[in-house]
Design an enzyme around this catalytic site. Sequence first.
Site, mmCIF file in Angstrom:
data_model
loop_
_atom_site.group_PDB
_atom_site.id
_atom_site.type_symbol
_atom_site.label_atom_id
_atom_site.label_comp_id
_atom_site.label_asym_id
_atom_site.label_seq_id
_atom_site.Cartn_x
_atom_site.Cartn_y
_atom_site.Cartn_z
ATOM 1 N N ASP A 187 7.414 2.278 -14.055
ATOM 2 C CA ASP A 187 6.481 2.894 -13.104
ATOM 3 C C ASP A 187 6.453 2.166 -11.767
ATOM 4 O O ASP A 187 7.030 1.084 -11.620
ATOM 5 C CB ASP A 187 5.068 2.948 -13.718
ATOM 6 C CG ASP A 187 4.640 1.634 -14.362
ATOM 7 O OD1 ASP A 187 5.285 0.596 -14.097
ATOM 8 O OD2 ASP A 187 3.674 1.634 -15.126
ATOM 9 N N ASP A 224 -7.227 0.376 -22.039
ATOM 10 C CA ASP A 224 -7.592 1.688 -22.584
ATOM 11 C C ASP A 224 -6.464 2.281 -23.437
ATOM 12 O O ASP A 224 -6.473 3.458 -23.765
ATOM 13 C CB ASP A 224 -7.982 2.652 -21.448
ATOM 14 C CG ASP A 224 -6.856 2.842 -20.430
ATOM 15 O OD1 ASP A 224 -5.743 2.325 -20.661
ATOM 16 O OD2 ASP A 224 -7.084 3.515 -19.408
ATOM 17 N N HIS A 280 -3.205 2.519 -22.613
ATOM 18 C CA HIS A 280 -2.126 3.254 -21.943
ATOM 19 C C HIS A 280 -0.816 2.485 -21.958
ATOM 20 O O HIS A 280 -0.797 1.261 -22.020
ATOM 21 C CB HIS A 280 -2.523 3.663 -20.516
ATOM 22 C CG HIS A 280 -2.574 2.561 -19.508
ATOM 23 N ND1 HIS A 280 -3.740 2.159 -18.895
ATOM 24 C CD2 HIS A 280 -1.606 1.785 -18.963
ATOM 25 C CE1 HIS A 280 -3.484 1.196 -18.029
ATOM 26 N NE2 HIS A 280 -2.186 0.941 -18.054
ATOM 27 N N GLU A 300 -2.274 7.351 -18.622
ATOM 28 C CA GLU A 300 -3.692 7.137 -18.875
ATOM 29 C C GLU A 300 -4.178 8.043 -20.010
ATOM 30 O O GLU A 300 -3.493 9.029 -20.345
ATOM 31 C CB GLU A 300 -4.475 7.434 -17.593
ATOM 32 C CG GLU A 300 -4.115 6.524 -16.418
ATOM 33 C CD GLU A 300 -4.710 5.120 -16.534
ATOM 34 O OE1 GLU A 300 -4.933 4.646 -17.665
ATOM 35 O OE2 GLU A 300 -4.951 4.510 -15.478
HETATM 36 C C1 GLP Z 1 -0.398 -1.585 -15.744
HETATM 37 C C2 GLP Z 1 1.070 -1.285 -16.001
HETATM 38 C C3 GLP Z 1 1.376 -1.302 -17.485
HETATM 39 C C4 GLP Z 1 0.861 -2.598 -18.098
HETATM 40 C C5 GLP Z 1 -0.632 -2.696 -17.900
HETATM 41 C C6 GLP Z 1 -1.230 -3.966 -18.503
HETATM 42 O O1 GLP Z 1 -1.192 -0.492 -16.008
HETATM 43 N N1 GLP Z 1 1.444 -0.022 -15.464
HETATM 44 O O2 GLP Z 1 2.770 -1.173 -17.682
HETATM 45 O O3 GLP Z 1 1.179 -2.619 -19.471
HETATM 46 O O4 GLP Z 1 -0.886 -2.696 -16.492
HETATM 47 O O5 GLP Z 1 -0.975 -5.058 -17.667
HETATM 48 P P1 GLP Z 1 -1.162 -6.563 -18.064
HETATM 49 O O6 GLP Z 1 0.052 -6.944 -18.830
HETATM 50 O O7 GLP Z 1 -1.248 -7.289 -16.748
HETATM 51 O O8 GLP Z 1 -2.400 -6.660 -18.872
#
Ligand code: GLP
Length: 288
Positions: free
Chosen positions: A92, A161, A163, A168
């Site tokens: 993404d 959440d 995702h 989402e």
């Molecule tokens: C964002 C990214 C996800 C990632 C999530 C959690 O939403 N698009 O790919 O898994 O954050 O991030 P973190 O690893 O910093 O908790």
Amino acid sequence: MELDSSFDIPPSSIPYYRVAEFASNLRVIIEKDYAAMSRRAAGIIAKEIRSKPNAVLGLATGSTPLGVYQELIRMHETENLDFSGIRTFNLDEYYRLRPDHPESYHSFMSKNLFEKINVKPENVSIPDGMATDIGLFCENYEKRIKDAGGIDIQLLGIGRDGHIGFNEPGSSLGSRTRLKTLTEETIRDNARFFDNEGEVPHFAVTMGVGTILGAKKLLMLASGSNKARAVRDAIEGPVSAQVTASVLQLHPNVFVVLDEEAASMLSRSAYYVYVERMAEKFEAEAGT
Ligand code: GLP
């Protein structure tokens, strides 16, 4: 967490072929802490690269995979892990954040991985949040993944959440790469990387749940107690568009690598540890 005393490996009469079946479905691997989780996940990716030097890797951003990237860089520097034939597709990117913005996922990937390994720049793909025609860009992104032969292993983090990517709650489980509106919770969670919450983009271009399910293997990571609920819902809850990571339960070849805190709300931890020990024993004996 009591992990060690609940089960013993049964005598050699156990039907090891059953373990092979387990090993090829959803493996939940619980490691002591973030460092051990990162080493374990990097080992899985390195194995993929060594067995297929032109493998297609699906990559993720966020704080969770940073340790994996550090470990892959270390293996590149000290163990000849070669990325010269590797192709990559990122999950993404923020919408309308310039690629050279310090918090863009383009910048994140360059700084934390690509600049430090020998992947060829022309083999790297990250969604273009600046594309004039996002719909067309998304169609082409899907086509490029297909033309590359599909993703061999897709690395994933998980949002609080539940995702994956930026899919989402409520995302269609068949969705493909597209523009998504971020939830308030995700915007707040990601605000820590920006100077203030007002700067966090509200939209992102993300591979869809269906795109992710199309990868040959999935490798999801989670660390810390703030992910424990999402991990439980994803692994032990019902498959639901409200927790897009729960779709992992539908995929035939998944590794979920957790630290103990992220695993702390799972009701079947001891069983996962037992299965994993058996799988390791099987792999050692089979020399895989
Ligand atoms: C964002 C990214 C996800 C990632 C999530 C959690 O939403 N698009 O790919 O898994 O954050 O991030 P973190 O690893 O910093 O908790």
